[in-house]
Design an enzyme around this catalytic site. Sequence first.
Site, short mmCIF file in Angstrom:
data_model
loop_
_atom_site.label_atom_id
_atom_site.label_comp_id
_atom_site.label_asym_id
_atom_site.label_seq_id
_atom_site.Cartn_x
_atom_site.Cartn_y
_atom_site.Cartn_z
N TYR A 183 -4.61 -19.96 5.71
CA TYR A 183 -4.54 -21.31 5.21
C TYR A 183 -6.07 -21.79 4.96
O TYR A 183 -6.44 -22.24 4.06
CB TYR A 183 -3.72 -22.21 5.89
CG TYR A 183 -3.71 -23.55 5.31
CD1 TYR A 183 -3.04 -23.95 4.18
CD2 TYR A 183 -4.62 -24.60 5.72
CE1 TYR A 183 -3.29 -25.12 3.55
CE2 TYR A 183 -4.57 -25.83 5.29
CZ TYR A 183 -4.01 -26.40 4.39
OH TYR A 183 -4.14 -27.57 3.83
N GLU B 170 -9.23 -28.04 7.99
CA GLU B 170 -9.03 -26.48 8.46
C GLU B 170 -10.26 -25.83 8.02
O GLU B 170 -10.30 -24.65 8.60
CB GLU B 170 -7.51 -26.17 7.80
CG GLU B 170 -6.44 -26.39 8.83
CD GLU B 170 -6.34 -25.62 10.06
OE1 GLU B 170 -6.49 -24.21 10.00
OE2 GLU B 170 -6.18 -25.93 11.21
N SER C 228 -9.45 -29.50 2.77
CA SER C 228 -8.86 -29.75 4.13
C SER C 228 -9.83 -29.35 5.41
O SER C 228 -10.89 -28.50 5.19
CB SER C 228 -7.70 -28.77 4.38
OG SER C 228 -7.32 -28.62 5.77
P1 NAP Z 1 3.07 -30.71 1.13
O1 NAP Z 1 3.93 -31.74 1.68
O2 NAP Z 1 3.49 -29.52 1.81
O3 NAP Z 1 3.36 -30.68 -0.12
C1 NAP Z 1 2.97 -29.46 -1.01
C2 NAP Z 1 3.30 -29.50 -2.44
O4 NAP Z 1 2.83 -28.46 -3.14
C3 NAP Z 1 4.86 -29.63 -2.78
O5 NAP Z 1 5.01 -30.48 -3.74
C4 NAP Z 1 5.20 -28.12 -3.03
O6 NAP Z 1 6.31 -28.15 -3.94
C5 NAP Z 1 4.08 -27.88 -3.96
N1 NAP Z 1 4.01 -26.34 -4.08
C6 NAP Z 1 3.87 -25.43 -3.22
N2 NAP Z 1 3.73 -24.45 -3.88
C7 NAP Z 1 3.56 -24.28 -5.20
C8 NAP Z 1 3.46 -23.63 -6.37
N3 NAP Z 1 3.32 -22.50 -6.14
N4 NAP Z 1 3.32 -24.28 -7.47
C9 NAP Z 1 3.39 -25.84 -7.79
N5 NAP Z 1 3.56 -26.25 -6.46
C10 NAP Z 1 3.55 -25.90 -5.37
O7 NAP Z 1 1.70 -31.25 1.67
P2 NAP Z 1 0.88 -32.52 1.77
O8 NAP Z 1 0.91 -32.98 3.11
O9 NAP Z 1 1.39 -33.53 0.65
O10 NAP Z 1 -0.53 -32.22 1.37
C11 NAP Z 1 -0.95 -32.31 -0.06
C12 NAP Z 1 -2.30 -31.32 -0.14
O11 NAP Z 1 -3.24 -31.74 0.61
C13 NAP Z 1 -2.01 -30.00 0.06
O12 NAP Z 1 -2.78 -29.19 -0.87
C14 NAP Z 1 -2.38 -29.70 1.48
O13 NAP Z 1 -2.76 -28.29 1.73
C15 NAP Z 1 -3.58 -30.66 1.40
N6 NAP Z 1 -3.86 -31.18 2.79
C16 NAP Z 1 -3.06 -31.84 3.55
C17 NAP Z 1 -3.36 -32.68 4.77
C18 NAP Z 1 -2.33 -33.24 5.61
O14 NAP Z 1 -2.55 -33.64 6.71
N7 NAP Z 1 -1.22 -33.76 4.96
C19 NAP Z 1 -4.52 -32.44 5.22
C20 NAP Z 1 -5.61 -31.62 4.63
C21 NAP Z 1 -5.17 -31.21 3.16
P3 NAP Z 1 7.78 -28.00 -3.20
O15 NAP Z 1 8.19 -29.58 -2.72
O16 NAP Z 1 8.69 -27.39 -4.28
O17 NAP Z 1 7.58 -27.38 -1.99
O1 G4F Z 2 0.95 -30.42 12.39
P1 G4F Z 2 0.39 -29.41 12.41
O2 G4F Z 2 1.15 -27.94 12.10
O3 G4F Z 2 -0.84 -29.24 11.33
P2 G4F Z 2 -2.34 -28.54 11.19
O4 G4F Z 2 -2.10 -27.13 11.48
O5 G4F Z 2 -3.40 -29.26 11.93
O6 G4F Z 2 -2.41 -28.67 9.46
C1 G4F Z 2 -2.19 -29.57 8.89
O7 G4F Z 2 -3.48 -30.31 8.73
C2 G4F Z 2 -4.53 -29.45 7.94
C3 G4F Z 2 -5.74 -30.55 8.20
O8 G4F Z 2 -6.63 -30.21 9.19
C4 G4F Z 2 -3.76 -29.43 6.60
F1 G4F Z 2 -4.70 -28.84 5.96
C5 G4F Z 2 -2.59 -28.74 6.69
O9 G4F Z 2 -2.40 -28.62 5.25
C6 G4F Z 2 -1.62 -29.49 7.47
O10 G4F Z 2 -1.28 -30.64 7.05
O11 G4F Z 2 -0.43 -28.76 13.66
C7 G4F Z 2 -1.23 -29.64 14.42
C8 G4F Z 2 -1.62 -29.16 15.83
C9 G4F Z 2 -2.00 -27.63 15.76
O12 G4F Z 2 -3.11 -27.47 16.71
C10 G4F Z 2 -0.81 -26.93 16.41
O13 G4F Z 2 -1.16 -25.85 17.06
O14 G4F Z 2 -0.44 -29.12 16.45
C11 G4F Z 2 -0.26 -27.91 17.48
N1 G4F Z 2 1.25 -27.84 17.77
C12 G4F Z 2 1.76 -27.80 18.96
N2 G4F Z 2 3.04 -27.71 18.89
C13 G4F Z 2 2.26 -27.79 17.01
C14 G4F Z 2 3.51 -27.54 17.54
N3 G4F Z 2 2.13 -27.51 15.52
C15 G4F Z 2 3.28 -27.21 15.04
N4 G4F Z 2 3.52 -27.67 13.57
N5 G4F Z 2 4.53 -27.27 15.63
C16 G4F Z 2 4.81 -27.49 16.99
O15 G4F Z 2 5.64 -27.11 17.63
#
Ligand code: NAP
Ligand code: G4F
Length: 320
Positions: free
Chosen positions: A148, A126, A124
């Site tokens: 995280y 992050e 990520s």
């Molecule tokens: P998500 O929608 O939150 O999905 C997370 C998945 O992990 C769900 O299927 C969840 O199962 C499963 N999970 C959580 N805890 C577990 C455990 N203990 N054992 C087995 N499965 C578990 O996340 P996503 O947005 O699809 O992201 C996919 C991956 O990319 C994650 O690793 C996330 O950190 C990473 N990532 C995402 C972003 C983004 O912007 N989306 C960016 C950077 C990295 P349940 O459905 O049962 O909760």
């Molecule tokens: O949508 P967010 O919660 O995503 P964040 O924290 O960037 O994390 C996501 O992206 C990461 C990759 O950079 C992943 F690794 C991670 O798993 C996840 O998918 O927040 C985005 C931004 C933050 O700066 C937060 O402070 O939005 C700002 N924000 C402002 N108001 C809010 C809100 N975030 C959330 N969730 N809810 C609010 O009301």
Amino acid sequence: MTRSALITGITGQDGSYLAELLLSKDYQVHGVVRRSSRERMERLEKILPQITLHEGDLTDSGSILRILQKSDPVEVYNLAAQSFVPSSWTQPLLTGDVTGLGVTRMLEVLRQHNPNIRFFQASSSEIFGQATDESQSEQTAIRPRSPYGVAKAYGHFITINYRESYDLFAVSGILFNHESPRRGGEFVSRKISRAAALIKLGRQEKVFLGNLNAERDWGHASDYVKAMWLMLDQKTPKDYVVATGKKSTVRDFAKIAFDCVGLDWEKHVEIDSTLYRPAEVDALCGNASLIREELGWQPTITLEALIREMVESDLKDLRG
Ligand code: NAP
Ligand code: G4F
């Protein structure tokens, strides 16, 4: 012979898009699903008959080993994680266990079962935290700002370490934010798109947000899962940044979403300071030159098109 792939986190946003992509490429798709008191298959409904699900958890190596034995994959995509940044402050140990140590459990079991399996780790942006580089590349210093981010940094380095130590084909994709209509409702993008739809339909008046000045590099999840597959389809294992290269503020996101339904965002968005984070990542913007040049990957969906798709999907869902 049909290739088999295993996806952890298949019930999540990316898991569902990746499963669809792999099915379109004729893989047999297997997924790890946690036991739950209620079914969480909404994102997989359309493809459920075509995939095989196995009960398991990243905190339980035995369950992962049995799933590897049953599914016998050539590729493993580790997408499972506690992925919501704010929850990593309320549950730091669980986040470390699943999002961090979970990666080592996967790699350990994989190398013992079959070291020829190719492994993708969902790393990520992050991990960069308060980056001093204007745009972040594979060379940017890793300085996470949340439990995280720290757990993901561990997962990132242990993937590289297992590649170097055991000669595994293990790669880490440094994914910047990617969204879709399947995004969880707690993330800011979906919180905003859903609120814009609810307010348009007269079912809500306001939405409360935290830091509107935060900047993120937002892409579409369907593009990002293509990068995951491409990274495993190479001769040499290598880590890549996956990003659009454009950043926008949360304020910009809200403006575009409310514009989509003909509303003025400023009349409906209020600040709730309890949503501010203990340590914020102010700005993220990826430099994806390497994956563009070496693998030919590029994002195909603009931020405006992404937001429109999300708002329209929420409107349809709410009307339905
Ligand atoms: P998500 O929608 O939150 O999905 C997370 C998945 O992990 C769900 O299927 C969840 O199962 C499963 N999970 C959580 N805890 C577990 C455990 N203990 N054992 C087995 N499965 C578990 O996340 P996503 O947005 O699809 O992201 C996919 C991956 O990319 C994650 O690793 C996330 O950190 C990473 N990532 C995402 C972003 C983004 O912007 N989306 C960016 C950077 C990295 P349940 O459905 O049962 O909760
Ligand atoms: O949508 P967010 O919660 O995503 P964040 O924290 O960037 O994390 C996501 O992206 C990461 C990759 O950079 C992943 F690794 C991670 O798993 C996840 O998918 O927040 C985005 C931004 C933050 O700066 C937060 O402070 O939005 C700002 N924000 C402002 N108001 C809010 C809100 N975030 C959330 N969730 N809810 C609010 O009301």
